[in-house]
Design an enzyme around this catalytic site. Structure first.
Site, mmCIF file in Angstrom:
data_model
loop_
_atom_site.group_PDB
_atom_site.id
_atom_site.type_symbol
_atom_site.label_atom_id
_atom_site.label_comp_id
_atom_site.label_asym_id
_atom_site.label_seq_id
_atom_site.Cartn_x
_atom_site.Cartn_y
_atom_site.Cartn_z
ATOM 1 N N ASP A 1 5.127 81.025 28.590
ATOM 2 C CA ASP A 1 4.687 79.471 28.291
ATOM 3 C C ASP A 1 5.413 79.430 30.216
ATOM 4 O OD1 ASP A 1 5.665 77.981 26.123
ATOM 5 O OD2 ASP A 1 6.429 76.924 28.426
ATOM 6 N N TYR B 1 -4.972 63.062 23.457
ATOM 7 C CA TYR B 1 -4.557 63.524 22.546
ATOM 8 C C TYR B 1 -5.658 64.326 21.665
ATOM 9 C CZ TYR B 1 -2.165 66.916 19.785
ATOM 10 O OH TYR B 1 -1.759 67.935 18.848
ATOM 11 N N ASP C 1 1.903 78.287 33.853
ATOM 12 C CA ASP C 1 1.238 77.012 33.626
ATOM 13 C C ASP C 1 -0.367 76.779 34.009
ATOM 14 O OD1 ASP C 1 0.719 74.146 34.735
ATOM 15 O OD2 ASP C 1 2.377 74.136 35.363
ATOM 16 N N VAL C 2 -0.929 76.807 32.350
ATOM 17 C CA VAL C 2 -1.949 76.472 32.303
ATOM 18 C C VAL C 2 -2.605 75.657 33.160
ATOM 19 C CG1 VAL C 2 -1.792 77.805 29.843
ATOM 20 C CG2 VAL C 2 -1.936 74.858 30.250
ATOM 21 N N ALA D 1 3.156 70.410 11.798
ATOM 22 C CA ALA D 1 3.503 71.119 11.033
ATOM 23 C C ALA D 1 4.731 70.880 11.478
ATOM 24 C CB ALA D 1 2.924 72.854 12.131
ATOM 25 N N ASN E 1 -2.574 78.445 22.535
ATOM 26 C CA ASN E 1 -1.717 77.295 22.216
ATOM 27 C C ASN E 1 -1.570 75.825 22.684
ATOM 28 O OD1 ASN E 1 -0.182 76.584 19.209
ATOM 29 N ND2 ASN E 1 1.490 77.005 21.128
ATOM 30 N N LYS F 1 -8.281 67.236 21.934
ATOM 31 C CA LYS F 1 -8.944 67.720 20.831
ATOM 32 C C LYS F 1 -9.831 68.076 19.853
ATOM 33 C CE LYS F 1 -4.291 69.497 20.431
ATOM 34 N NZ LYS F 1 -3.723 70.879 20.585
#
Length: 269
Positions: free
Chosen positions: A53, A177, A85-86, A210, A112, A181
């Site tokens: 993360d 977003y 950090d992706v 969720a 994720n 996705k």
């Protein structure tokens, strides 16, 4: 405890060692959402866990909280925590190298990391658009690329991406977003075709809503109620319910599945 079903009920079930002996890396696993739930369920199913993360303090807290699950799954000590950090390629490569150095290899990567927002397209800035795509789509690309470079020479491995039903259907204020996705879905299918000859599987889950603490903090009660009302069960999923599907895709029970996007919802294309 065995799972009981019902529109208003979700009770966790006992684990069955589906990932025993495997090494699983989960990105964006700090906090209370799907990433942490996926790491916890994988640990309970016997996997050696590494989590990453960009929030180092919360990452350390998450690793400590996962220690009990790791012990239940037969592992000693708390999971390996690697800040990452992706959106930074050097971070992604260091994450993969650190996990391989610690555990010898990576069997499963759960991508994720994602970032959302709620802005009408006409009011959206370039920075808002690029930031969501860089974390959600480009981050998944960077981590997938790094994992494939490790997994393909070994002739085995599994990648599970976290997409969203938003990638299939329209929702106001979610253009960046949804585009990200939908891109994750396409990336999943293309990566799966390329990786299949090397014995590597790539699939994705597409949750709808969720419920977890962070989502409750950043979303209005009205929006959450509206989204839950769309669901067949009339409620949001628990993060572990999505994590269970991730466990299935990570396990050998899904050995003939690749390039699939599994809706964890009644909503799908």
């Amino acid at each position: 405890m065995i799972m009981e079903t019902g529109a208003g009920m979700a009770v966790q079930h006992e684990s069955h060692g589906l990932l025993r002996g495997k090494t699983v890396l989960v990105t964006a696993a700090a906090g209370t959402g799907i990433g942490f739930a996926a790491a916890k369920r994988c640990a309970e199913e016997g996997a050696r866990i590494a989590i990453s993360d960009r929030h180092e303090r919360r990452l350390g807290e998450a690793a400590a909280a996962l220690a009990e699950a790791a012990q239940l799954g037969g592992q000693d000590g708390k999971p390996l925590a690697v800040p990452c950090d992706v959106t930074v390629e050097a971070d992604v490569q260091r994450m993969i190298d650190t996990v391989v150095a610690e555990f010898g290899h990576i069997d499963v990567l759960v991508n994720n990391a994602g970032l959302g927002g709620d802005t009408p397209l006409a009011e959206m800035t370039d920075e808002q658009w690029f930031r969501v795509l860089d974390v959600t789509l480009n981050g998944t690309f960077r981590c997938t690329r790094a994992a494939l470079r490790h997994m393909q020479p070994r002739g085995s491995g599994v990648i599970v991406n976290n997409s969203s039903v938003i990638g299939w259907r329209a929702q106001a204020g979610q253009a960046h977003y949804a585009a990200a996705k939908a891109g994750v879905m396409a990336l999943t299918r293309c990566a799966a075709i390329e990786a299949a000859p090397h014995g590597v599987r790539v699939n994705a889950v597409a949750p709808s809503i969720a419920m977890h603490e962070h989502l409750a903090r950043v979303s209005s009660d009205e929006l959450l109620a509206s989204l839950a009302a769309r669901e067949a069960f009339g409620r949001a999923a628990e993060p572990w319910e999505v994590a269970d599907v991730i466990v299935f895709l990570a396990s050998d029970y899904s050995s003939y599945m690749t390039g699939e996007v599994v809706s964890v919802s009644s909503q799908h294309a």
